[in-house]
Motif scaffolding. Structure first.
Motif, PDB file in Angstrom:
ATOM      1  N   ALA A   1       3.834   5.845  -5.375  1.00 44.76           N
ATOM      2  CA  ALA A   1       3.823   5.889  -6.842  1.00 44.76           C
ATOM      3  C   ALA A   1       2.668   6.757  -7.346  1.00 44.76           C
ATOM      4  CB  ALA A   1       3.716   4.477  -7.414  1.00 44.76           C
ATOM      5  N   GLY A   2       1.506   6.632  -6.730  1.00 46.16           N
ATOM      6  CA  GLY A   2       0.364   7.461  -7.119  1.00 46.16           C
ATOM      7  C   GLY A   2       0.624   8.939  -6.882  1.00 46.16           C
ATOM      8  N   ARG A   3       1.216   9.248  -5.738  1.00 45.45           N
ATOM      9  CA  ARG A   3       1.539  10.650  -5.430  1.00 45.45           C
ATOM     10  C   ARG A   3       2.560  11.201  -6.425  1.00 45.45           C
ATOM     11  NH1 ARG A   3       4.702  11.767  -0.124  1.00 45.45           N
ATOM     12  NH2 ARG A   3       6.031  13.277  -1.122  1.00 45.45           N
TER      13      ARG A   3
ATOM     14  N   MET B   1       0.835  -1.199   0.000  1.00 47.32           N
ATOM     15  CA  MET B   1       0.000   0.000   0.000  1.00 47.32           C
ATOM     16  C   MET B   1       0.873   1.254   0.000  1.00 47.32           C
ATOM     17  SD  MET B   1      -3.070  -1.009  -0.244  1.00 47.32           S
ATOM     18  CE  MET B   1      -4.156   0.287   0.229  1.00 47.32           C
ATOM     19  N   CYS B   2       1.954   1.218   0.769  1.00 44.76           N
ATOM     20  CA  CYS B   2       2.831   2.385   0.865  1.00 44.76           C
ATOM     21  C   CYS B   2       3.500   2.672  -0.484  1.00 44.76           C
ATOM     22  CB  CYS B   2       3.881   2.152   1.948  1.00 44.76           C
ATOM     23  SG  CYS B   2       4.939   3.571   2.234  1.00 44.76           S
TER      24      CYS B   2
END
Length: 148
Positions: free
Chosen positions: A7-9, A1-2
């Protein structure tokens, strides 16, 4: 999740940088925020309803019990607005990578302040991770100086 969140950020920040610096787009920070806010609401409200079913009921109860809660909520929302606007401005005037490095530095500073104020315990592995983060921020700053 981290790793997924990081990666999304990073992807979001790179896209912000492209939209804010592209000569074809001519988008400013306020326009970008105006377009991104409704998308964030469309994504976050259903996620809240799924993961925290009682959240809206708790907010309504707190608002009924203490009218100041609405002012606190509005103040919090305003602060979030200005944080996003500031992030967009930093991205426009520096780079997406600089914003990510600053975000990591902010996290390390928050941990140090938390340790100093609240006396939170930190493991050796945690200290090692924060040390690597700080070293990365310093090395990035040095690399940035040398490239100029």
């Amino acid at each position: 999740m981290c790793v997924g969140a990081t990666a999304g950020r990073a992807l979001k920040t790179v896209l912000q940088g492209i939209l804010l610096s592209s000569e074809d787009e001519k988008m400013n920070s306020m326009d970008l925020l105006r377009y991104m806010a409704p998308v964030a609401v469309l994504l976050l409200v259903p996620a809240t309803l799924i993961m925290e079913r009682e959240a809206f009921g708790v907010v309504a109860t707190l608002a009924r019990e203490d009218p100041n809660f609405i002012w606190i909520l509005l103040c919090n929302s305003s602060m979030a607005y200005f944080v996003n606007l500031t992030n967009f401005l930093v991205t426009k005037h520096t780079s997406p990578l600089t914003l990510q490095v600053l975000g990591n530095a902010k996290g390390a500073v928050a941990v140090v302040v938390s340790i100093l104020i609240f006396r939170n315990p930190v493991t050796f592995v945690g200290m090692l991770g924060y040390g690597i983060t700080v070293a990365g921020v310093v090395l990035y700053g040095e690399a940035k100086k040398r490239s100029k």
